[in-house]
Design a protein around this motif. Sequence first.
Motif, PDB file in Angstrom:
ATOM      1  N   HIS A 180      36.840  38.313  31.209  1.00 44.85           N
ATOM      2  CA  HIS A 180      37.036  39.308  30.154  1.00 44.85           C
ATOM      3  C   HIS A 180      38.382  39.979  30.331  1.00 44.85           C
ATOM      4  CE1 HIS A 180      35.667  43.205  28.009  1.00 44.85           C
ATOM      5  NE2 HIS A 180      35.763  42.256  27.103  1.00 44.85           N
ATOM      6  N   PHE A 181      39.121  40.116  29.230  1.00 44.10           N
ATOM      7  CA  PHE A 181      40.380  40.861  29.263  1.00 44.10           C
ATOM      8  C   PHE A 181      40.114  42.211  28.639  1.00 44.10           C
ATOM      9  CE2 PHE A 181      41.322  36.371  29.062  1.00 44.10           C
ATOM     10  CZ  PHE A 181      42.151  36.227  30.168  1.00 44.10           C
TER      11      PHE A 181
ATOM     12  N   PRO B  67      49.694  37.457  31.922  1.00 43.47           N
ATOM     13  CA  PRO B  67      50.767  36.721  32.585  1.00 43.47           C
ATOM     14  C   PRO B  67      50.279  35.461  33.300  1.00 43.47           C
ATOM     15  CG  PRO B  67      50.448  38.908  33.576  1.00 43.47           C
ATOM     16  CD  PRO B  67      49.479  38.792  32.457  1.00 43.47           C
ATOM     17  N   ARG B  68      51.224  34.550  33.552  1.00 52.11           N
ATOM     18  CA  ARG B  68      50.902  33.251  34.162  1.00 52.11           C
ATOM     19  C   ARG B  68      50.115  33.387  35.464  1.00 52.11           C
ATOM     20  NH1 ARG B  68      53.742  28.745  32.490  1.00 52.11           N
ATOM     21  NH2 ARG B  68      55.222  29.176  30.827  1.00 52.11           N
ATOM     22  N   GLU B  69      50.504  34.342  36.332  1.00 54.45           N
ATOM     23  CA  GLU B  69      49.807  34.429  37.629  1.00 54.45           C
ATOM     24  C   GLU B  69      48.317  34.697  37.414  1.00 54.45           C
ATOM     25  OE1 GLU B  69      52.722  36.031  36.451  1.00 54.45           O
ATOM     26  OE2 GLU B  69      52.118  37.957  37.339  1.00 54.45           O
ATOM     27  N   ILE B  70      48.039  35.519  36.426  1.00 56.29           N
ATOM     28  CA  ILE B  70      46.634  35.864  36.201  1.00 56.29           C
ATOM     29  C   ILE B  70      45.883  34.663  35.646  1.00 56.29           C
ATOM     30  CG2 ILE B  70      45.121  37.291  34.759  1.00 56.29           C
ATOM     31  CD1 ILE B  70      46.966  39.624  35.356  1.00 56.29           C
ATOM     32  N   ILE B  71      46.526  33.962  34.721  1.00 57.93           N
ATOM     33  CA  ILE B  71      45.905  32.742  34.182  1.00 57.93           C
ATOM     34  C   ILE B  71      45.638  31.765  35.332  1.00 57.93           C
ATOM     35  CG2 ILE B  71      46.249  30.767  32.647  1.00 57.93           C
ATOM     36  CD1 ILE B  71      45.853  33.423  31.198  1.00 57.93           C
ATOM     37  N   ALA B  72      46.629  31.635  36.227  1.00 54.58           N
ATOM     38  CA  ALA B  72      46.468  30.707  37.355  1.00 54.58           C
ATOM     39  C   ALA B  72      45.313  31.160  38.245  1.00 54.58           C
ATOM     40  CB  ALA B  72      47.768  30.630  38.154  1.00 54.58           C
ATOM     41  N   ALA B  73      45.219  32.455  38.482  1.00 59.20           N
ATOM     42  CA  ALA B  73      44.141  32.971  39.337  1.00 59.20           C
ATOM     43  C   ALA B  73      42.773  32.700  38.697  1.00 59.20           C
ATOM     44  CB  ALA B  73      44.324  34.474  39.559  1.00 59.20           C
ATOM     45  N   ILE B  74      42.696  32.859  37.375  1.00 63.83           N
ATOM     46  CA  ILE B  74      41.420  32.597  36.699  1.00 63.83           C
ATOM     47  C   ILE B  74      41.090  31.112  36.787  1.00 63.83           C
ATOM     48  CG2 ILE B  74      40.188  32.644  34.499  1.00 63.83           C
ATOM     49  CD1 ILE B  74      41.992  35.051  33.713  1.00 63.83           C
TER      50      ILE B  74
ATOM     51  N   ALA C 101      42.198  41.641  33.862  1.00 69.55           N
ATOM     52  CA  ALA C 101      41.379  40.445  33.692  1.00 69.55           C
ATOM     53  C   ALA C 101      40.302  40.507  34.762  1.00 69.55           C
ATOM     54  CB  ALA C 101      42.222  39.188  33.855  1.00 69.55           C
ATOM     55  N   ARG C 102      39.033  40.396  34.338  1.00 65.68           N
ATOM     56  CA  ARG C 102      37.929  40.665  35.240  1.00 65.68           C
ATOM     57  C   ARG C 102      36.756  39.778  34.858  1.00 65.68           C
ATOM     58  NH1 ARG C 102      33.706  44.209  35.175  1.00 65.68           N
ATOM     59  NH2 ARG C 102      34.144  44.657  33.012  1.00 65.68           N
ATOM     60  N   ASP C 103      35.898  39.505  35.817  1.00 70.90           N
ATOM     61  CA  ASP C 103      34.690  38.753  35.505  1.00 70.90           C
ATOM     62  C   ASP C 103      33.546  39.747  35.327  1.00 70.90           C
ATOM     63  OD1 ASP C 103      33.486  35.602  36.362  1.00 70.90           O
ATOM     64  OD2 ASP C 103      32.183  37.282  35.896  1.00 70.90           O
ATOM     65  N   THR C 104      32.854  39.656  34.196  1.00 76.07           N
ATOM     66  CA  THR C 104      31.821  40.653  33.907  1.00 76.07           C
ATOM     67  C   THR C 104      30.516  40.381  34.665  1.00 76.07           C
ATOM     68  OG1 THR C 104      31.073  39.418  31.971  1.00 76.07           O
ATOM     69  CG2 THR C 104      32.691  41.158  31.586  1.00 76.07           C
ATOM     70  N   VAL C 105      30.428  39.235  35.322  1.00 72.60           N
ATOM     71  CA  VAL C 105      29.211  38.944  36.085  1.00 72.60           C
ATOM     72  C   VAL C 105      29.393  39.271  37.564  1.00 72.60           C
ATOM     73  CG1 VAL C 105      27.510  37.201  36.699  1.00 72.60           C
ATOM     74  CG2 VAL C 105      28.644  37.113  34.474  1.00 72.60           C
ATOM     75  N   THR C 106      30.538  38.865  38.108  1.00 69.26           N
ATOM     76  CA  THR C 106      30.758  39.079  39.549  1.00 69.26           C
ATOM     77  C   THR C 106      31.572  40.341  39.816  1.00 69.26           C
ATOM     78  OG1 THR C 106      32.797  37.827  39.485  1.00 69.26           O
ATOM     79  CG2 THR C 106      30.786  36.590  39.940  1.00 69.26           C
ATOM     80  N   LEU C 107      32.160  40.900  38.783  1.00 70.28           N
ATOM     81  CA  LEU C 107      33.092  42.032  38.877  1.00 70.28           C
ATOM     82  C   LEU C 107      34.383  41.657  39.613  1.00 70.28           C
ATOM     83  CD1 LEU C 107      30.906  45.231  39.434  1.00 70.28           C
ATOM     84  CD2 LEU C 107      31.389  43.972  37.354  1.00 70.28           C
ATOM     85  N   GLN C 108      34.608  40.366  39.859  1.00 73.09           N
ATOM     86  CA  GLN C 108      35.873  39.938  40.467  1.00 73.09           C
ATOM     87  C   GLN C 108      37.042  40.321  39.543  1.00 73.09           C
ATOM     88  OE1 GLN C 108      36.080  35.712  41.009  1.00 73.09           O
ATOM     89  NE2 GLN C 108      38.167  35.758  41.836  1.00 73.09           N
TER      90      GLN C 108
END
Lengths: 426, 134
Positions: B52-53, B89-96, B69-76
């Motif tokens: 989720h953004f 940004p690219r780094e965040i896309i890469a991390a996801i 940018a966060r995961d709504t299930v794990t809260l990561q």
Amino acid sequence: MPEPSTPTARKPRRYSVFAIAREAMRLHSGWERAWADAQPRGRYKVVVIGAGGHGLATAYYLGKNFGITDVAVLEKGWLGGGNTGRNTTIIRSNYLQDPSAAIYDKSLKLYETLSQELNYNVMFSPRGLIMLAQTEHEVRGYKRTAIANHLQGVATRWIEPAEVKRLVPIMNIDGPRYPVLGGLYQERGGTARHDAVAWGYARACSQMGMDIVQNCEVAGVDIAGGRVRAVETTRGRIECDKLAIVVAGHSSVVAEMAGFRLPIESIALQALVSEPIKPCMDVVVMANTVHGYLSQSDKGEMVIGGGTDGFNNYTQRGSWQHVEETVRALIETFPMLSRLKMLRQWGGIVDMTGDRSPILSATPVGGVFVNCGWGTGGFKAIPGSGWAMAELVAKGAPGPLAADFGMSRFAEGRFIDESVAAGVAH
Amino acid sequence: MLILTCPYCGVAAEETELHPGGEAHLTRHGPGSTDADFEWYLFARRNPKGVHFERWRHLYGCGKWFLAARDTVTLQVFGTYPAQSKYPPREIIAAIRADRPDWVPHWDEITGDSAPGVGNDPAPNPTPARDSFA
Ligand SMILES: Cc1cc2nc3c(=O)[nH]c(=O)nc-3n(C[C@H](O)[C@H](O)[C@H](O)COP(=O)(O)OP(=O)(O)OC[C@H]3O[C@@H](n4cnc5c(N)ncnc54)[C@H](O)[C@@H]3O)c2cc1C
Ligand SMILES: [Zn+2]
């Protein structure tokens, strides 16, 4: 080829004082499962997704009011394991807007006779409910609601601080931060046993020959020519003529499977209970300013509902700072709470709409209906919502109770704004 | 407790210091837009179970809005970035992508045009953040 539909009603075994006596004589060896844990068949006339209170009540009134019993209720987890089994069970109908008052009061009336109707003790306890006014804004708001309720034929009244204190002697009404300035009192409000509501409806559905299928997650919706054909589940494909999506916090997820989007955000709401103590409070008290909701269970535990997390969340956990916030604020008004140990804390995922009112609606997909958006306050609505939803599904068009709750109200600007009235109140 | 690093002041802020602001990257539709666009902008939400953004405000800190940018299930948390970014940004896309190989982005909805960044294409570069003190 899906198997042909052959609903087989189970012979009802009534619960009664005679049944208890009979079972007492034979050491309680004759009690049976209350409802059948069914295997899914390949086809049903109506499939309801979600065996929470609203899904089960929808199925029940489909059978009872419309004679439609070729129904399956599919549940990804266990019966009533969603918000139905996680809520603080407050029941009231003192809403501000007329459409809300109509559906919630219908619900309360159904609750009043539900144990008899279902032949199952849902422990409905109309012990009275006070919504505390702790700010000037709330004083005005609740006085206005009392007048609106009067016009709606819903009996509530404004009470002064002294009467609040008389009804709830453990309360400190002097503040200093949030003095009690009065309250909106609904004598018919109260609580019920949440699991029993799910079990009672499940038993009645099962007796009508409906299938309640647990561990059956819907993972896809098969649509052809703009109409629903089937659902794909973890226990196989199940065809249906009509589909009712009644999945509370997961509404957006299932709607997405059917290709439409809802004005819903899912967030965590949490509650906690104390160790059991002797009876000390025989009304339900809601303190909306501080987001604390308090009642005493029949076991003696103080049941405390808190506020919501503010962000999208599917964790069913809740968070410590909200526990702290809720309890910190409540102990000013209920000083004796500070001496209690808390036993358990848990969360549920609630489905919030922009106007804090529910959605009972047809959808862009033919044969698909949705019932959601009850947010933080849908336990009280289970019977009324099921009643209205059954009519919507059976007739394909809403009856008077559901008419104003269609999802097109957002595009049309016809909000049923309950958020101004009471924040996130249950 | 959720901890998000404010991209402006660099503080690792606790949830109690922050104010949530709902889904990010919504296209603002105004007068002259269709009813459907307007409804989507105002009310309809993706509300995903997963990536989720979203918008956050560093309320009891520097006071600025930023995106996360966060995961709504794990809260990561995959990362935070300035509010003026059109895309993450690219780094965040890469991390996801590293953690959620099945994740499908929805830039087509963000931009309204054909889908840059969908599938295996690299996500477009974020528009440079405007001077945050302007
Ligand atoms: C902490 C808390 C306190 C609350 N307090 C009150 C209160 O005091 N008074 C009040 O009136 N209301 C209260 N509520 C709100 C109330 O619990 C809900 O509004 C209501 O229970 C929601 O409807 P439901 O019972 O049908 O939902 P649920 O019981 O959540 O049922 C939905 C079901 O759908 C299932 N499901 C989801 N996705 C799928 C799928 N893909 N396939 C199959 N099954 C699926 C879920 O597993 C779940 O069992 C509270 C809620 C919480 C969380
Ligand atoms: Zn900051």
